[in-house]
Design a protein around this motif. Structure first.
Motif, PDB file in Angstrom:
ATOM      1  N   ARG A   7       0.806  -1.226   0.000  1.00  0.00           N
ATOM      2  CA  ARG A   7       0.000   0.000   0.000  1.00  0.00           C
ATOM      3  C   ARG A   7       0.835   1.271   0.000  1.00  0.00           C
ATOM      4  N   LEU A   8       1.936   1.275   0.772  1.00  0.00           N
ATOM      5  CA  LEU A   8       2.678   2.516   0.970  1.00  0.00           C
ATOM      6  C   LEU A   8       4.008   2.609   0.208  1.00  0.00           C
ATOM      7  N   ASP A  31      -2.035  11.179  -5.044  1.00  0.00           N
ATOM      8  CA  ASP A  31      -2.015   9.821  -4.489  1.00  0.00           C
ATOM      9  C   ASP A  31      -1.067   9.715  -3.303  1.00  0.00           C
ATOM     10  N   LEU A  32       0.061  10.391  -3.382  1.00  0.00           N
ATOM     11  CA  LEU A  32       1.051  10.366  -2.304  1.00  0.00           C
ATOM     12  C   LEU A  32       0.499  11.021  -1.040  1.00  0.00           C
ATOM     13  N   ARG A  37      -1.697  10.394   4.388  1.00  0.00           N
ATOM     14  CA  ARG A  37      -2.725  10.656   5.403  1.00  0.00           C
ATOM     15  C   ARG A  37      -3.166   9.368   6.076  1.00  0.00           C
ATOM     16  N   SER A  38      -3.153   8.272   5.328  1.00  0.00           N
ATOM     17  CA  SER A  38      -3.590   6.992   5.891  1.00  0.00           C
ATOM     18  C   SER A  38      -2.465   6.236   6.599  1.00  0.00           C
ATOM     19  N   TRP A 163       0.610  17.285   4.887  1.00  0.00           N
ATOM     20  CA  TRP A 163       0.109  16.346   5.893  1.00  0.00           C
ATOM     21  C   TRP A 163      -0.261  17.037   7.203  1.00  0.00           C
ATOM     22  N   PHE A 164       0.442  18.091   7.552  1.00  0.00           N
ATOM     23  CA  PHE A 164       0.130  18.796   8.800  1.00  0.00           C
ATOM     24  C   PHE A 164      -1.068  19.719   8.649  1.00  0.00           C
ATOM     25  N   SER A 165      -1.371  20.128   7.435  1.00  0.00           N
ATOM     26  CA  SER A 165      -2.495  21.038   7.258  1.00  0.00           C
ATOM     27  C   SER A 165      -3.832  20.308   7.108  1.00  0.00           C
ATOM     28  N   SER A 166      -3.763  18.986   7.016  1.00  0.00           N
ATOM     29  CA  SER A 166      -5.023  18.259   6.835  1.00  0.00           C
ATOM     30  C   SER A 166      -5.511  17.660   8.139  1.00  0.00           C
TER      31      SER A 166
END
Length: 166
Positions: A7-8, A31-32, A37-38, A163-166
């Motif tokens: 997956r990653l 996609d990245l 996020r997951s 990633w930090f803004s979501s």
């Protein structure tokens, strides 16, 4: 290959290894960011464990989602076992972005190692050190390494911000 790697790592590692992200990240961006996020902390630290280079590449990139107390030790350990130019650039930029000047010692150890010197990745890693702790960068650096390091560090900050803004 386990599920975490499928997956990653599998969808991204070829375009994110070495310095490839400089040319490829925009194509992968959506996609990245979604995959990042997951990605959980346990999964990212699993990817950072010494072993095969493919998961390590993506463990470095996905580590940008976390803080130094969560991934700092895993990054430092990964740098100490780095096996060359496919993993060194992502590891260097992630480690420098997360640890700042504290990344200098392990990164310079790699930069001056036989592996770093033999495959040329040491100069790039030293250029990354130059950006976070100029007094520690002890190699003569070429403009191409400094430019590549600046661009890769910019990509790391861009991912971290997403990633930090979501």
């Amino acid at each position: 290959m386990n599920q975490v790697e499928e997956r990653l790592a599998q969808p991204f590692y070829l375009k994110m290894m070495g310095l490839n992200a400089r040319a490829e990240i925009d194509e992968l961006w959506d996609d990245l960011v979604v995959a990042g996020r997951s990605a959980g902390l346990a999964e990212v630290t699993q990817l950072l464990r010494p072993g095969h280079w493919r998961p390590l590449v993506m463990g470095a990139w996905f580590s940008l989602k976390f803080d130094r107390d969560q991934v700092g030790d895993a990054l430092t350990e990964a740098v100490s076992s780095c096996q060359g130019s496919l993993t060194a650039p992502p590891l260097a930029v992630a480690t420098a972005t997360i640890l700042g000047p504290d990344a200098s010692a392990p990164l310079m150890t790699y930069a001056t190692s036989e592996t770093g010197q033999m495959d040329g990745s040491g100069a790039f890693v030293a250029a990354v050190v130059e950006s976070v702790d100029p007094a520690r960068a002890s190699l003569v650096l070429e403009d191409r390494d400094l430019e590549a390091a600046a661009e890769m560090l910019g990509l790391a900050r861009r991912l971290r911000d997403a990633w930090f803004s979501s």
